[in-house]
Design a protein around this motif. Structure first.
Motif, PDB file in Angstrom:
ATOM      1  N   ALA B 142       0.721  -1.120   0.468  1.00  0.00           N
ATOM      2  CA  ALA B 142       0.296  -0.734  -0.213  1.00  0.00           C
ATOM      3  C   ALA B 142       0.695   1.518   0.599  1.00  0.00           C
ATOM      4  N   ARG B 143       1.850   1.064  -0.128  1.00  0.00           N
ATOM      5  CA  ARG B 143       3.207   1.905  -0.005  1.00  0.00           C
ATOM      6  C   ARG B 143       2.988   3.227   0.938  1.00  0.00           C
ATOM      7  N   PRO B 144       2.997   2.450   2.169  1.00  0.00           N
ATOM      8  CA  PRO B 144       2.685   4.011   3.185  1.00  0.00           C
ATOM      9  C   PRO B 144       4.362   4.110   3.542  1.00  0.00           C
ATOM     10  N   ARG B 145       4.447   5.899   4.594  1.00  0.00           N
ATOM     11  CA  ARG B 145       5.804   6.237   4.753  1.00  0.00           C
ATOM     12  C   ARG B 145       6.291   5.262   6.304  1.00  0.00           C
ATOM     13  N   VAL B 146       7.308   4.212   5.400  1.00  0.00           N
ATOM     14  CA  VAL B 146       8.055   3.271   6.461  1.00  0.00           C
ATOM     15  C   VAL B 146       9.094   4.254   7.269  1.00  0.00           C
ATOM     16  N   ALA B 147       9.145   4.177   8.552  1.00  0.00           N
ATOM     17  CA  ALA B 147       9.774   3.876   9.378  1.00  0.00           C
ATOM     18  C   ALA B 147      10.555   3.215  10.230  1.00  0.00           C
ATOM     19  N   VAL B 148      11.621   3.038  10.299  1.00  0.00           N
ATOM     20  CA  VAL B 148      12.638   1.805  10.196  1.00  0.00           C
ATOM     21  C   VAL B 148      13.386   1.510  11.797  1.00  0.00           C
ATOM     22  N   VAL B 149      12.801   1.426  12.786  1.00  0.00           N
ATOM     23  CA  VAL B 149      13.795   1.018  13.772  1.00  0.00           C
ATOM     24  C   VAL B 149      14.836  -0.058  14.409  1.00  0.00           C
ATOM     25  N   GLY B 150      15.951   1.146  13.845  1.00  0.00           N
ATOM     26  CA  GLY B 150      17.513   0.373  13.792  1.00  0.00           C
ATOM     27  C   GLY B 150      18.033  -0.275  12.434  1.00  0.00           C
ATOM     28  N   VAL B 225      14.882  15.386  16.599  1.00  0.00           N
ATOM     29  CA  VAL B 225      13.968  14.194  15.140  1.00  0.00           C
ATOM     30  C   VAL B 225      12.840  13.787  15.427  1.00  0.00           C
ATOM     31  N   ARG B 226      11.411  14.441  14.272  1.00  0.00           N
ATOM     32  CA  ARG B 226      10.421  13.625  14.369  1.00  0.00           C
ATOM     33  C   ARG B 226      10.090  13.439  12.630  1.00  0.00           C
ATOM     34  N   VAL B 227       9.444  11.548  12.986  1.00  0.00           N
ATOM     35  CA  VAL B 227       9.487  11.384  11.870  1.00  0.00           C
ATOM     36  C   VAL B 227       7.971  10.993  11.839  1.00  0.00           C
ATOM     37  N   GLU B 228       7.512  11.107  10.980  1.00  0.00           N
ATOM     38  CA  GLU B 228       5.881  10.532  10.719  1.00  0.00           C
ATOM     39  C   GLU B 228       6.172   9.629   9.077  1.00  0.00           C
ATOM     40  N   ALA B 229       5.105   8.799   9.951  1.00  0.00           N
ATOM     41  CA  ALA B 229       5.228   7.484   9.159  1.00  0.00           C
ATOM     42  C   ALA B 229       3.439   6.894   9.384  1.00  0.00           C
ATOM     43  N   GLU B 230       3.059   5.899   8.508  1.00  0.00           N
ATOM     44  CA  GLU B 230       1.939   5.284   8.367  1.00  0.00           C
ATOM     45  C   GLU B 230       2.317   3.667   9.188  1.00  0.00           C
ATOM     46  N   LEU B 231       3.898   3.314   8.605  1.00  0.00           N
ATOM     47  CA  LEU B 231       4.064   1.793   9.213  1.00  0.00           C
ATOM     48  C   LEU B 231       5.491   2.066  10.389  1.00  0.00           C
ATOM     49  N   VAL B 232       5.116   1.077  10.918  1.00  0.00           N
ATOM     50  CA  VAL B 232       6.679   0.976  11.318  1.00  0.00           C
ATOM     51  C   VAL B 232       7.227  -0.011  11.840  1.00  0.00           C
ATOM     52  N   VAL B 233       8.227   0.424  11.123  1.00  0.00           N
ATOM     53  CA  VAL B 233       9.643  -1.719  11.471  1.00  0.00           C
ATOM     54  C   VAL B 233       9.834  -1.563  12.584  1.00  0.00           C
ATOM     55  N   ALA B 234      10.197  -2.210  13.738  1.00  0.00           N
ATOM     56  CA  ALA B 234      11.700  -3.114  14.270  1.00  0.00           C
ATOM     57  C   ALA B 234      12.114  -3.847  14.248  1.00  0.00           C
ATOM     58  N   GLY B 235      13.111  -2.741  13.954  1.00  0.00           N
ATOM     59  CA  GLY B 235      14.649  -3.807  13.368  1.00  0.00           C
ATOM     60  C   GLY B 235      15.726  -4.015  14.533  1.00  0.00           C
ATOM     61  N   ILE B 236      15.750  -4.282  16.242  1.00  0.00           N
ATOM     62  CA  ILE B 236      15.945  -4.028  17.216  1.00  0.00           C
ATOM     63  C   ILE B 236      16.500  -5.136  17.855  1.00  0.00           C
ATOM     64  N   GLY B 237      17.238  -6.482  17.101  1.00  0.00           N
ATOM     65  CA  GLY B 237      17.674  -7.350  17.626  1.00  0.00           C
ATOM     66  C   GLY B 237      17.023  -8.745  17.778  1.00  0.00           C
ATOM     67  N   GLY B 238      17.623  -9.252  18.503  1.00  0.00           N
ATOM     68  CA  GLY B 238      16.650 -11.036  18.604  1.00  0.00           C
ATOM     69  C   GLY B 238      16.489 -10.491  20.270  1.00  0.00           C
ATOM     70  N   VAL B 239      15.991 -12.021  20.456  1.00  0.00           N
ATOM     71  CA  VAL B 239      15.301 -12.537  22.200  1.00  0.00           C
ATOM     72  C   VAL B 239      15.496 -13.745  22.048  1.00  0.00           C
ATOM     73  N   PRO B 240      16.516 -14.598  22.827  1.00  0.00           N
ATOM     74  CA  PRO B 240      16.706 -15.974  22.814  1.00  0.00           C
ATOM     75  C   PRO B 240      15.966 -16.794  23.130  1.00  0.00           C
ATOM     76  N   ASN B 241      15.077 -18.038  22.317  1.00  0.00           N
ATOM     77  CA  ASN B 241      14.198 -18.103  23.566  1.00  0.00           C
ATOM     78  C   ASN B 241      14.051 -19.561  24.197  1.00  0.00           C
ATOM     79  N   THR B 242      14.299 -19.098  25.100  1.00  0.00           N
ATOM     80  CA  THR B 242      14.739 -19.631  26.922  1.00  0.00           C
ATOM     81  C   THR B 242      14.621 -19.881  27.816  1.00  0.00           C
ATOM     82  N   THR B 243      12.607 -19.473  27.943  1.00  0.00           N
ATOM     83  CA  THR B 243      11.383 -19.528  29.266  1.00  0.00           C
ATOM     84  C   THR B 243      12.225 -21.305  29.361  1.00  0.00           C
ATOM     85  N   LEU B 244      11.279 -21.825  28.137  1.00  0.00           N
ATOM     86  CA  LEU B 244      11.490 -23.606  28.920  1.00  0.00           C
ATOM     87  C   LEU B 244      12.915 -23.886  29.263  1.00  0.00           C
TER      88      LEU B 244
END
Lengths: 102, 402
Positions: B142-150, B225-244
């Motif tokens: 849909a071609r939103p304005r995209v803000a990528v965090v990270g 800085v202030r950024v306007e967007a219709e869609l935000v994608v967070a790419g700030i790393g991974g967290v290991p799944n260690t709960t089990l």
């Protein structure tokens, strides 16, 4: 029916330095080894990458992306992650010109 | 090895199952995955899948019939709720108890969530699974304005894909440079120039403080800085799944702690892939590495441990990223503190070699130059001082220096 296509000049092929060429939609890697010039499909069978941009040594061609290795003479996939062999094409040299049959 | 249960049917789980089958024709292998899909490799998600391109065999590496043919009992949609180590069994969310003689945890990692006000807005997405990628692609069309965090690998690959799909893209990065965890500053600068040239707006050194909902959009507040967007994608790393693993009493510290072959602190329980933190011979420290390479090959070392073979995992670290038409590969440890030697390789291509104080090559970055990956790996493995002038000379084949 396969046909012979002129794809390169023999002088353009340095030892173990692959050259990528095209015949129509078919992408081919040409490699000069000590016993002659060979032609294999230029596209890695694992994931899209051009093998002509890869490392070549001891008759093996290595994918520049994941380092899967192929035998240049037979097209055989030698190492993971590739498991499917490359297509190979007949090559002939006439008056300094390289032809492949595709 | 009678019955091995592998929890997690991603690339690491698949590779462990395959390697075990190669080593032991008799073992009963159960591969449990919580996603509805058979195992797939994740690299294409932020590249070909977002773009709607054909990922070839790089996504679902195996055909569906592969698992039955190799007698790997693949169960999708099977989420494990608990491990009962004393009883030697796992319990699924559906209440089924599955006994094991050995257990492999290949539970992977999940996308780290933003911890700022407004981050729970449904227009704030992350990318981890195939379903995430499909959902993100649908929104991008849909071609939103995209803000990528990270401005790391995932963030930049998403930025490139969104840009290619016609979106206006802004990247917010808290650090002063892009890909700061994996490449030296000179390479970060080249990557920044690439993105800017393709129309991506970069804000470096700008930490996100809040996401404010507005009619029809969002505003990202990063102070200056202030950024306007219709869609935000967070790419700030991974967290290991260690709960089990934690609930089962395993030693955990940002990953399941294992030896060099994936043995956890609990007898008969192993960890494979990016959830494992293991002593890394090349790095000289314990590391948890999120890469295709570790997911591909460390689980094979776990399979060897399951079969009683001593063969630790000891590869030189390697990862790659594709952004626009660039392919960047990172080998070894190109620490920013090292001296960087640039080796030109023609238009738009180069190899950067990171030399330690003793003049030894410890790391390399290949810019559109995968051809030199193997000689670089050999140079790094050789661990001997190399002449800088010859390294920088494209007429000297690297393999002559290794």
């Amino acid at each position: 029916m396969p046909d012979w296509h002129r794809v390169a000049e023999e002088a353009d092929l340095k030892p173990e330095t692959p050259l990528g060429v095209r015949v129509g939609d078919t992408q081919i890697a040409l490699v000069r080894l000590e016993d002659g010039i060979y032609a294999v499909s230029d596209v890695c069978t694992h994931e899209y990458a051009l093998l002509s941009e890869g490392f070549c040594e001891d008759g093996r061609l290595e994918c520049p992306l994941h380092q899967a290795c192929f035998d240049i003479r037979t097209g055989k996939a030698l190492t993971e992650p590739a498991e499917v062999d490359l297509a190979t094409y007949p090559v002939k040299v006439e008056d300094g010109a390289v032809f492949v049959r595709v | 090895m009678a019955r091995v249960v592998i929890v997690g049917a991603g690339q690491a789980g698949r590779r462990c199952a395959e390697a075990l089958r190669d080593l032991d024709p008799e073992a009963e292998i159960v591969l449990l995955g919580e996603e509805p899909h058979p195992p797939y490799d994740r690299p294409p998600l932020s590249k070909a899948v977002l773009l709607g391109a054909d990922p070839g065999n790089g996504l679902f590496v195996r055909a569906p019939e592969f698992y039955a043919a190799r007698r790997i009992a693949l169960r999708t949609g099977a989420r494990v709720a608990a491990i009962e180590p004393a009883a030697g069994r796992v319990v699924t969310e559906a209440g089924e108890r599955i006994g094991y003689d050995a257990l492999v945890l290949a539970t992977g990692a999940r996308a780290r969530r933003l911890a700022v006000p407004g981050a729970e807005d449904p227009r704030v997405l992350t990318l981890r699974t195939l379903d995430d990628a499909a959902a993100l692609r649908a929104r991008l069309l849909a071609r939103p304005r995209v803000a990528v965090v990270g401005g790391g690998l995932i963030g930049l690959e998403v930025a490139a894909a969104a840009c290619r799909l016609g979106c206006a893209v802004t990247v917010l990065e808290a650090a002063e440079r892009l890909m700061a965890r994996c490449v030296p500053p000179a390479v970060s600068d080249l990557v920044a120039a690439l993105h800017r040239a393709r129309g991506v707006t970069l804000h470096l050194g700008q930490a996100l403080r809040a996401i404010e909902p507005r009619p029809g959009g969002l505003v990202l507040d990063a102070g200056a800085v202030r950024v306007e967007a219709e869609l935000v994608v967070a790419g700030i790393g991974g967290v290991p799944n260690t709960t089990l693993a934690e609930a089962a009493g395993l030693a955990v510290r940002d990953g399941i702690l294992t030896d060099a072959q994936g043995r956890s602190s609990a007898e008969g329980i192993y960890a494979a892939g990016e959830v494992a933190r293991f002593p890394h011979p090349f790095l000289g420290r314990a590391a948890r590495l999120e890469s295709w390479q570790v997911a591909q090959n460390q689980p094979a070392a776990v399979a060897r441990a399951l079969c009683g073979e001593a063969a630790p995992y000891d590869e030189i670290p390697w990862l790659w990223t594709d952004q626009f038409d660039w392919n960047l590969q990172v080998l070894g440890d190109p620490d920013p503190a090292f001296e960087l030697v640039r080796r030109p390789a023609g238009e738009g291509r180069a190899t950067f070699l990171a030399l330690d104080a003793g003049g030894r090559v410890r790391g390399a970055v290949l810019l559109n130059n995968g051809r030199e990956a193997t000689p670089c790996r050999r140079l790094i493995a050789a661990g001997k001082a190399v002449d800088r002038a010859r390294l920088a000379d494209p007429e000297v084949p690297l393999r002559q220096l290794a």
